[in-house]
Design a protein around this motif. Structure first.
Motif, PDB file in Angstrom:
ATOM      1  N   ILE A   1       0.834  -1.185   0.000  1.00  0.00           N
ATOM      2  CA  ILE A   1       0.000   0.000   0.000  1.00  0.00           C
ATOM      3  C   ILE A   1       0.881   1.253   0.000  1.00  0.00           C
ATOM      4  N   PHE A   2       0.435   2.277  -0.670  1.00  0.00           N
ATOM      5  CA  PHE A   2       1.111   3.582  -0.737  1.00  0.00           C
ATOM      6  C   PHE A   2       2.489   3.503  -1.391  1.00  0.00           C
ATOM      7  N   ALA A   3       2.724   2.528  -2.255  1.00  0.00           N
ATOM      8  CA  ALA A   3       3.959   2.526  -3.054  1.00  0.00           C
ATOM      9  C   ALA A   3       3.871   3.652  -4.082  1.00  0.00           C
ATOM     10  N   ASN A   4       4.970   4.366  -4.270  1.00  0.00           N
ATOM     11  CA  ASN A   4       5.001   5.491  -5.200  1.00  0.00           C
ATOM     12  C   ASN A   4       5.340   5.007  -6.604  1.00  0.00           C
ATOM     13  N   VAL A   5       4.505   5.363  -7.580  1.00  0.00           N
ATOM     14  CA  VAL A   5       4.754   5.081  -8.994  1.00  0.00           C
ATOM     15  C   VAL A   5       4.914   6.425  -9.693  1.00  0.00           C
ATOM     16  N   TYR A   6       6.076   6.658 -10.299  1.00  0.00           N
ATOM     17  CA  TYR A   6       6.388   8.006 -10.780  1.00  0.00           C
ATOM     18  C   TYR A   6       7.079   7.936 -12.142  1.00  0.00           C
ATOM     19  N   VAL A   7       6.683   8.846 -13.037  1.00  0.00           N
ATOM     20  CA  VAL A   7       7.319   8.997 -14.345  1.00  0.00           C
ATOM     21  C   VAL A   7       7.997  10.361 -14.359  1.00  0.00           C
ATOM     22  N   PRO A   8       9.329  10.411 -14.180  1.00  0.00           N
ATOM     23  CA  PRO A   8      10.000  11.708 -13.991  1.00  0.00           C
ATOM     24  C   PRO A   8       9.909  12.643 -15.197  1.00  0.00           C
ATOM     25  N   GLN A   9       9.974  12.111 -16.431  1.00  0.00           N
ATOM     26  CA  GLN A   9       9.904  13.000 -17.587  1.00  0.00           C
ATOM     27  C   GLN A   9       8.570  13.734 -17.662  1.00  0.00           C
ATOM     28  N   LEU A  10       7.518  13.073 -17.213  1.00  0.00           N
ATOM     29  CA  LEU A  10       6.185  13.682 -17.246  1.00  0.00           C
ATOM     30  C   LEU A  10       5.842  14.397 -15.946  1.00  0.00           C
ATOM     31  N   GLU A  11       6.644  14.151 -14.895  1.00  0.00           N
ATOM     32  CA  GLU A  11       6.347  14.645 -13.562  1.00  0.00           C
ATOM     33  C   GLU A  11       4.939  14.250 -13.136  1.00  0.00           C
ATOM     34  N   LYS A  12       4.591  13.010 -13.437  1.00  0.00           N
ATOM     35  CA  LYS A  12       3.296  12.442 -13.055  1.00  0.00           C
ATOM     36  C   LYS A  12       3.545  11.303 -12.089  1.00  0.00           C
ATOM     37  N   GLY A  13       2.676  11.193 -11.095  1.00  0.00           N
ATOM     38  CA  GLY A  13       2.838  10.128 -10.120  1.00  0.00           C
ATOM     39  C   GLY A  13       1.514   9.701  -9.531  1.00  0.00           C
ATOM     40  N   THR A  14       1.524   8.532  -8.903  1.00  0.00           N
ATOM     41  CA  THR A  14       0.357   8.030  -8.193  1.00  0.00           C
ATOM     42  C   THR A  14       0.856   7.067  -7.125  1.00  0.00           C
ATOM     43  N   THR A  15      -0.068   6.551  -6.309  1.00  0.00           N
ATOM     44  CA  THR A  15       0.283   5.580  -5.269  1.00  0.00           C
ATOM     45  C   THR A  15      -0.642   4.376  -5.364  1.00  0.00           C
ATOM     46  N   SER A  16      -0.159   3.254  -4.880  1.00  0.00           N
ATOM     47  CA  SER A  16      -0.961   2.030  -4.894  1.00  0.00           C
ATOM     48  C   SER A  16      -1.998   2.048  -3.772  1.00  0.00           C
ATOM     49  N   ASP A  17      -3.116   1.353  -4.002  1.00  0.00           N
ATOM     50  CA  ASP A  17      -4.189   1.320  -3.000  1.00  0.00           C
ATOM     51  C   ASP A  17      -3.999   0.124  -2.060  1.00  0.00           C
ATOM     52  N   GLU A  18      -5.044  -0.176  -1.271  1.00  0.00           N
ATOM     53  CA  GLU A  18      -4.952  -1.236  -0.268  1.00  0.00           C
ATOM     54  C   GLU A  18      -4.652  -2.593  -0.892  1.00  0.00           C
ATOM     55  N   ALA A  19      -5.052  -2.801  -2.144  1.00  0.00           N
ATOM     56  CA  ALA A  19      -4.812  -4.071  -2.825  1.00  0.00           C
ATOM     57  C   ALA A  19      -3.520  -4.043  -3.646  1.00  0.00           C
ATOM     58  N   GLY A  20      -2.769  -2.938  -3.549  1.00  0.00           N
ATOM     59  CA  GLY A  20      -1.539  -2.811  -4.311  1.00  0.00           C
ATOM     60  C   GLY A  20      -1.740  -2.355  -5.743  1.00  0.00           C
ATOM     61  N   ASN A  21      -2.976  -2.023  -6.119  1.00  0.00           N
ATOM     62  CA  ASN A  21      -3.266  -1.615  -7.498  1.00  0.00           C
ATOM     63  C   ASN A  21      -3.014  -0.118  -7.685  1.00  0.00           C
ATOM     64  N   TYR A  22      -2.673   0.275  -8.900  1.00  0.00           N
ATOM     65  CA  TYR A  22      -2.471   1.683  -9.248  1.00  0.00           C
ATOM     66  C   TYR A  22      -2.907   1.913 -10.685  1.00  0.00           C
ATOM     67  N   SER A  23      -3.166   3.178 -11.023  1.00  0.00           N
ATOM     68  CA  SER A  23      -3.540   3.553 -12.384  1.00  0.00           C
ATOM     69  C   SER A  23      -3.092   4.979 -12.639  1.00  0.00           C
ATOM     70  N   MET A  24      -2.470   5.207 -13.814  1.00  0.00           N
ATOM     71  CA  MET A  24      -1.983   6.540 -14.179  1.00  0.00           C
ATOM     72  C   MET A  24      -2.399   6.837 -15.625  1.00  0.00           C
ATOM     73  N   PRO A  25      -3.392   7.714 -15.838  1.00  0.00           N
ATOM     74  CA  PRO A  25      -3.886   7.982 -17.194  1.00  0.00           C
ATOM     75  C   PRO A  25      -3.096   9.098 -17.891  1.00  0.00           C
ATOM     76  N   ASN A  26      -3.477   9.375 -19.136  1.00  0.00           N
ATOM     77  CA  ASN A  26      -2.993  10.524 -19.923  1.00  0.00           C
ATOM     78  C   ASN A  26      -1.485  10.500 -20.134  1.00  0.00           C
ATOM     79  N   ILE A  27      -0.969   9.389 -20.604  1.00  0.00           N
ATOM     80  CA  ILE A  27       0.458   9.286 -20.905  1.00  0.00           C
ATOM     81  C   ILE A  27       0.642   9.327 -22.421  1.00  0.00           C
ATOM     82  N   PRO A  28       1.458  10.254 -22.922  1.00  0.00           N
ATOM     83  CA  PRO A  28       1.660  10.350 -24.375  1.00  0.00           C
ATOM     84  C   PRO A  28       2.521   9.212 -24.901  1.00  0.00           C
TER      85      PRO A  28
END
Length: 745
Positions: free
Chosen positions: A36-63
Motif C-alpha cells: 500500500i502507498f507505493a510510489n509510482v512516478y514517471v520523472p519526464q512527465l512529472e506524473k505520479g500516483t500511489t498504490s491502493d490497499e490491494a496494491g493496485n495503481y492507475s496513471m492515465p494521460n500518458i503520451p
C-alpha cells in the motif's frame, strides 16, 4: 509572426489522440503481499500516483514515447524500467525488501535516472535530513554533503565550496534556472531560503557540458518542492527554534492539484540574534529573512508547463569586531539588504517518441550595503561611541553606500531525440543576457552587460555490461563595460564517462571532462575598496579563460548489509585567477591585484555504511574527505577546506506510537590545515559532537513531525579554516539546540 501564432495555437489545443493508461499491481517479491502507498512516478512527465490497499495503481494521460517508470517505497529497493507507449499490458511490479534507503531520481543530470543507473556521480540530500541535523541555514546545511563546504561570514552568509573551488566556479541552479546574484563577492551569500526546497544535488567536477561557464568546479542543484499529486491537496506549517541565536524560522504552505491544473504557495520568516560562543556573542551576526514562493502548473497529454516565482528579502549584519552583547535581532551598521526575485518557466512539448524542453528565467537582484558613518579626527568626540553602530530606527531613512541591480534573462532549450537502439541523445541551446547597474556613490564593479550563448549535444549509450555517456559543447561570452572595455571569450569542451560492474556487487564510474570559466566583472574591472574584505582591488582586463580538465573515478561495493564507496579526482586548472597583495596601500587599505597561474587540485572521499543483520534498524556510517590545491610553483591555493572525518551512529524504528522514529550521534573531526596560501594563517583541528532524534506522531488525526537535535554539544571553541572571521580570531558557533515541529493537514 504567423508561425509563432500557429505554434501557440498548437500548444493551447488539447490533443485528440487516444490516451495511454499505465496500470498494474505492486507486491512484495518474497511474500507476494500487496504494498500500500507505493510510489509510482514517471520523472519526464512529472506524473505520479500511489498504490491502493490491494496494491493496485492507475496513471492515465500518458503520451506515446519511451519513459522511465520508478516504483519505490520505504523498506524496499527502488525499481526502475523504461516503457514504450502505446503499452496495453498490465505493468506489475515486485519490490525486493531492503534495509538500504530507497533511491531517488537525479534531476541535475540530463536523463533523469536513479543514481545506480547514472554515469556521473551525483550526491543527493533532502532538506528535511539537513534540518534534522540542526542546520540553521541552507548554506550551513550543505556542508554535511560529502565534498561540500562553505565560505562563511558568521551564520547568515555562506558560499558553497566543491572540492576546493568556490565563488563563480560553482554554479547554483534554483527552480530549474541558473541563479545570478553577484556571487563574485566572498561575503555575498546564496540569497535563498531552504523553505520550499525539497532536495539538493551536487555535481562535483566540471559540468560545463551541461551548464556552460561558471560550472568549472561543479553545480549545486536545488530541487523545489513537488506539486501535489492529481486530485490531492496538502497544507503544512512548521516552526524551528535555535537556542544559540535565540532565533527561529517558521513557514507555512498549501498545494492542490486537479487533473490538469495545480498550484502551490509557501511563505517563511526567519530571525536570529548574534550567535554565541563559549566566551562571547559575535556582534552583528544577526539577520532577518523573509521568503515567498508560489507555483502554477498545467498539464495535458502532449504538453506540460509550470511557472514558479520566489522573492527573498534578507537583512544581514556584517560583523567587524566583538562589541555589544545583546540578543537583539535588528542588524547594526554595517549591514546588507538583499532582495532576490526569481521567475521561472519550465515547459515540455511531447511528440511521438521525442520531446522539447524549454526553461526560461527572469532574475532581479537588488543588493544594498549600508555603512556606519565615518568620523574625522577634528570632529568632537562623543561620550557614547556605541551610537555609531546602533541599529537604525524603523522610520529612519538610510542611504545605501553601495547599491547594485543585476537583471538576468536566461534560457535553456533541449530537444530529446527519439531513442535509436542503444542511444538516448539530447541537443540543446542555452544562453543568458545580463545587465549590472550601479545606483549609489560607491562602486564595486562598473555598469556592464554580459551575453552568453552555448550549444551542446550529449548521448547516453546502453550496452549489456556498461553504460557510456559522451558529449560536446561550444560557448561564447561577450562582456561590454560602459566605460569602454569590450571583451569576448569562447571555449570548446567535452566529456566522456563510463559505468560498469567490475564484479556482481562492485560498480565503477570513470568520468573525464573539461570545463571553463570566463573572468567575471570584478576580476576584469575592479578599482576600489571592497569594504566587506578590507582590501583595495585592482582588476586585470587581460585575464584569460580559466580552463580545466578533471578525471574522476568512483568505486562502490553494495550488498544487503554494507555499502563502501571511494571517490578520487585530479583537477588541472590552467590560468587559475587569484588575488595577491602587491605591497602598496591606497587610503590606508592594502592593494590586491588579480593574477593568473596554473593550478592542480586533487583528493577525494571514502566511506562505509554498515547495517548488520538482523539489526537492520542500526546504521553505522563513516566517511573521510580530503582535497589539496597547489599552483604549479608548488605554492598552496587559498581557501582549501581542511581534511575531515565524520562518524555517525544512527537507529531507525517504526513503532505504532511514534512512526519513522530515528536517533543519531555524530562526531565530526576536522584536522589541522597547514597547507595554506601565501597570505593565509593555519587553522587548528577540532572535533564537534552532535546528536538528534525525531519521529511522527498523530495529533488531532493529523501528522506532527518532531525533530530535536544538538550541534557542538561540548561547546567547543574553534575556528573553521573557511571562516572569513578567522583573521580576527573570532570563533565559530558554540553549542546549539534545535527543536523543529511540522504539522501536516
Amino acid at each position: 509572426m504567423n508561425k509563432l501564432c500557429y505554434l501557440l495555437l498548437f500548444l493551447a489545443i488539447p490533443t485528440v489522440y487516444a490516451q495511454n493508461t499505465l496500470k498494474g499491481n505492486v507486491v512484495d517479491k518474497n511474500t507476494n503481499e500487496p504494498l500500500i502507498f507505493a510510489n509510482v512516478y514517471v520523472p519526464q512527465l512529472e506524473k505520479g500516483t500511489t498504490s491502493d490497499e490491494a496494491g493496485n495503481y492507475s496513471m492515465p494521460n500518458i503520451p506515446n514515447g519511451t519513459y522511465k517508470v520508478i516504483v519505490s517505497t520505504i523498506g524496499y529497493e527502488t525499481f526502475s524500467r523504461s516503457i514504450t507507449f502505446p503499452y496495453t499490458a498490465a505493468f506489475d511490479v515486485q519490490l525486493i525488501p531492503s534495509a538500504i534507503e530507497m533511491e531517488e531520481i537525479i534531476i541535475s543530470t540530463p536523463f533523469h535516472k536513479l543514481q545506480s543507473e547514472n554515469v556521473m556521480k551525483v550526491e543527493r540530500e533532502t532538506v528535511a535530513n539537513l534540518k534534522a541535523k540542526g542546520a540553521v541555514t541552507l548554506a550551513d546545511g550543505i556542508t554535511s554533503i560529502a565534498g561540500v563546504e562553505s565560505v562563511t561570514t558568521g551564520v547568515s552568509i555562506g558560499k558553497p565550496v566543491i572540492r576546493g573551488l568556490s565563488s563563480n566556479r560553482v554554479l547554483v541552479y534554483a527552480q530549474g534556472v541558473r541563479l545570478e546574484n553577484q556571487q563574485f563577492g566572498d561575503e555575498h551569500g546564496l540569497g535563498l531560503s531552504d523553505s520550499g526546497i525539497e532536495s539538493i544535488e551536487v555535481i562535483k567536477g566540471p559540468a560545463s557540458l551541461l551548464y556552460g561557464s561558471d560550472a568549472l568546479g561543479g553545480v549545486l542543484y536545488l530541487n523545489p518542492e513537488r506539486f501535489a499529486q492529481a486530485h490531492n491537496n496538502q497544507a503544512d506549517a512548521s516552526y524551528n527554534y535555535f537556542s544559540n541565536t535565540e532565533g527561529f524560522n517558521t513557514n507555512a504552505g498549501y498545494k492542490a492539484s486537479g487533473e490538469h491544473f495545480k498550484f502551490l504557495f509557501r511563505g517563511s520568516i526567519a530571525e536570529h540574534a548574534d550567535y554565541e560562543t563559549a566566551d562571547y556573542r559575535v556582534t552583528n551576526t544577526r539577520f532577518r529573512e523573509q521568503d515567498l514562493k508560489a507555483g502554477l502548473g498545467y498539464q495535458i497529454r502532449k504538453f506540460k508547463t509550470e511557472l514558479r516565482y520566489n522573492v527573498n528579502n534578507s537583512k544581514l549584519g556584517i560583523p567587524e569586531t566583538i562589541g555589544e552583547q545583546t540578543t537583539q535581532k535588528t542588524p547594526l551598521l554595517p549591514f546588507q539588504e538583499v532582495t532576490n526575485h526569481v521567475l521561472s518557466s519550465k515547459s515540455t512539448v511531447f511528440f511521438d517518441g521525442s520531446s522539447l524542453d524549454i526553461n526560461l528565467g527572469l532574475l532581479y537582484n537588488d543588493r544594498k550595503e549600508f555603512e556606519a558613518p565615518h568620523h574625522h579626527e577634528d570632529e568632537e568626540d562623543h561620550d557614547d561611541h556605541e551610537d555609531d553602530d546602533e541599529a537604525p530606527e524603523e522610520d529612519e531613512h538610510l542611504e545605501a553606500a553601495l547599491q547594485m541591480k543585476l537583471k538576468t534573462f536566461n534560457y535553456d532549450v533541449k530537444y530529446n531525440l527519439p531513442t535509436l537502439g542503444k542511444f538516448e541523445t539530447i541537443v540543446g541551446l542555452q544562453g543568458m543576457s545580463q545587465s549590472n547597474t550601479n545606483y549609489a556613490e560607491e562602486q564595486l564593479i562598473p555598469d556592464a552587460t554580459t551575453s552568453d550563448i552555448g550549444v551542446l549535444a550529449t548521448s547516453h549509450i546502453h550496452f549489456e555490461k556498461a553504460d557510456i555517456q559522451i558529449g560536446a559543447r561550444y560557448d561564447y561570452r561577450s562582456i561590454d563595460v560602459y566605460s569602454g572595455i569590450q571583451k569576448n571569450f569562447s571555449s570548446f569542451n567535452g566529456a566522456a564517462g563510463i559505468k560498469t560492474n567490475l564484479a556482481k556487487k562492485i560498480t565503477t564510474r570513470l568520468n573525464l571532462a573539461s570545463g571553463y570559466r570566463a573572468p567575471n566583472l570584478a576580476e576584469l574591472t575592479s578599482n576600489g575598496t571592497h569594504e566587506g574584505t578590507n582590501r583595495y582591488e585592482i582588476g586585470n582586463d587581460q585575464l584569460k579563460n580559466e580552463q580545466n580538465f578533471q578525471a574522476d573515478l568512483a568505486l562502490e561495493y553494495k550488498n544487503e548489509h554494507i555499502e563502501i564507496f571511494a571517490n578520487a579526482f585530479y583537477n588541472k586548472v590552467n590560468n587559475y585567477i587569484f588575488l595577491s597583495p602587491n605591497g602598496e596601500l591606497i587610503q590606508n587599505t592594502p592593494v590586491y591585484d588579480y593574477l593568473q597561474a596554473d593550478a592542480n587540485l586533487y583528493g577525494g572521499e571514502i566511506g562505509v555504511h554498515f547495517h548488520p543483520h538482523p539489526l537492520d534498524w542500526l546504521h553505522v556510517e563513516s566517511s573521510y574527505e580530503t582535497v589539496t590545491g597547489k599552483q604549479d610553483n608548488q605554492r598552496y591555493l587559498p581557501l582549501i577546506p581542511a581534511n575531515s572525518w565524520t562518524n555517525t551512529l544512527r537507529v531507525e524504528f517504526n513503532p505504532k506510537v511514534v512512526r519513522n522514529f530515528y536517533g543519531f550521534v555524530r562526531l565530526k573531526t576536522t584536522f589541522k590545515q597547514s597547507n595554506i596560501g601565501d597570505f593565509e594563517t593555519s587553522t587548528n583541528g577540532y572535533s564537534l559532537l552532535g546528536a538528534g532524534l525525531g519521529g511522527v506522531v498523530t495529533l488531532f488525526k493529523n501528522d506532527l513531525d518532531v525533530k530535536i537535535s544538538g550541534s557542538n554539544l561540548t561547546d567547543k571553541t574553534y575556528i573553521n579554516h573557511l571562516s572569513r572571521l578567522k583573521p580576527d580570531g573570532i570563533f565559530n558557533m558554540g553549542r546549539n539546540i534545535n527543536i523543529g515541529l511540522t504539522y501536516i493537514l
